[in-house]
Design an enzyme around this catalytic site. Structure first.
Site, PDB file in Angstrom:
ATOM      1  N   HIS A  57       0.851  -1.188   0.000  1.00 16.03           N
ATOM      2  CA  HIS A  57       0.000   0.000   0.000  1.00 16.03           C
ATOM      3  C   HIS A  57       0.893   1.245   0.000  1.00 16.03           C
ATOM      4  O   HIS A  57       1.994   1.223   0.568  1.00 16.03           O
ATOM      5  CB  HIS A  57      -0.898   0.032   1.246  1.00 16.03           C
ATOM      6  N   GLU A  59       0.891   3.962   1.656  1.00 12.18           N
ATOM      7  CA  GLU A  59       1.294   4.491   2.962  1.00 12.18           C
ATOM      8  C   GLU A  59       2.469   3.712   3.548  1.00 12.18           C
ATOM      9  O   GLU A  59       3.392   4.293   4.122  1.00 12.18           O
ATOM     10  CB  GLU A  59       0.122   4.425   3.958  1.00 12.18           C
ATOM     11  N   CYS A  87      -6.594   2.281   5.225  1.00 10.20           N
ATOM     12  CA  CYS A  87      -7.225   1.039   5.685  1.00 10.20           C
ATOM     13  C   CYS A  87      -6.782   0.737   7.119  1.00 10.20           C
ATOM     14  O   CYS A  87      -5.990   1.470   7.710  1.00 10.20           O
ATOM     15  CB  CYS A  87      -6.827  -0.110   4.753  1.00 10.20           C
ATOM     16  N   CYS A  90      -2.826   0.209   7.337  1.00  7.18           N
ATOM     17  CA  CYS A  90      -2.032   1.438   7.236  1.00  7.18           C
ATOM     18  C   CYS A  90      -2.300   2.376   8.407  1.00  7.18           C
ATOM     19  O   CYS A  90      -1.375   3.020   8.912  1.00  7.18           O
ATOM     20  CB  CYS A  90      -2.309   2.133   5.905  1.00  7.18           C
TER      21      CYS A  90
HETATM   22 ZN   LIG Z   1      -3.653   0.490   3.471  1.00  4.68          ZN
END
Ligand SMILES: [Zn+2]
Length: 169
Positions: A57, A59, A87, A90
């Site tokens: 991801h 992040e 999410c 993260c």
């Molecule tokens: Zn995430």
């Protein structure tokens, strides 16, 4: 316009640039930058399919780079700009890394954990909270996502038609 909003928009545009890199390689367009003392120290964009890794991801990629740059796992004093609400994974990493401030483009009602499904960034029960600003360049960020998913649906439809046509041959 408030001075802070101007600064937020400036860096959110950089996060959008990152998201567009994801877009260009057919990934869900989510981008992120981390700012420390008025400078961007790390960038990241979603590469989950490309890397075949759920940890890819935007992040987490940016957190890894920022920690390397600062030589510290603690990202105190850092502000993270993300085009989409983070999410649960993260958001957890943001708190673990002690990121001071998080600025979000659009919210993610179905999966976001910075105020939508949960609010992991501002839980008093944890030893760290991040200051959160939401809705910076919201329209631009959400348009990018909705366009991506619309194109994806159209692509899938075309592929289906193509394979149906071939079956008929
Ligand atoms: Zn995430």
């Amino acid at each position: 316009m408030e001075e802070n909003t101007k600064i937020h928009e400036k860096y959110m545009r950089e996060a959008i640039r990152q998201a567009k890199k994801a877009y260009a390689i057919d990934e869900v367009p989510i981008g992120c930058v981390i700012v420390y003392e008025g400078r961007i120290i790390a960038r990241g964009y979603n590469r989950r399919n490309t890397d075949k890794n759920t940890l890819s991801h935007a992040e987490l990629i940016a957190i890894r780079k920022a920690s390397k740059k600062l030589g510290d796992w603690r990202l105190e004093g850092c502000t993270m700009y993300i085009t989409l609400e983070p999410c649960q994974m993260c958001s957890g990493a943001i708190i673990q890394a002690r990121v001071s401030e998080v600025v979000i483009g659009s919210m993610n009602g179905k999966a976001g954990c910075a105020g939508s499904v949960l609010n992991l960034l501002e839980m008093e029960e944890f030893n760290h909270q991040a200051a959160v600003t939401r809705g910076i360049l919201d329209e631009e960020c959400s348009l990018m996502l909705s366009t991506f998913f619309r194109e994806l649906r159209e692509k899938k439809k075309l592929e289906k038609q193509k394979s149906n046509n071939e079956k008929e041959k």
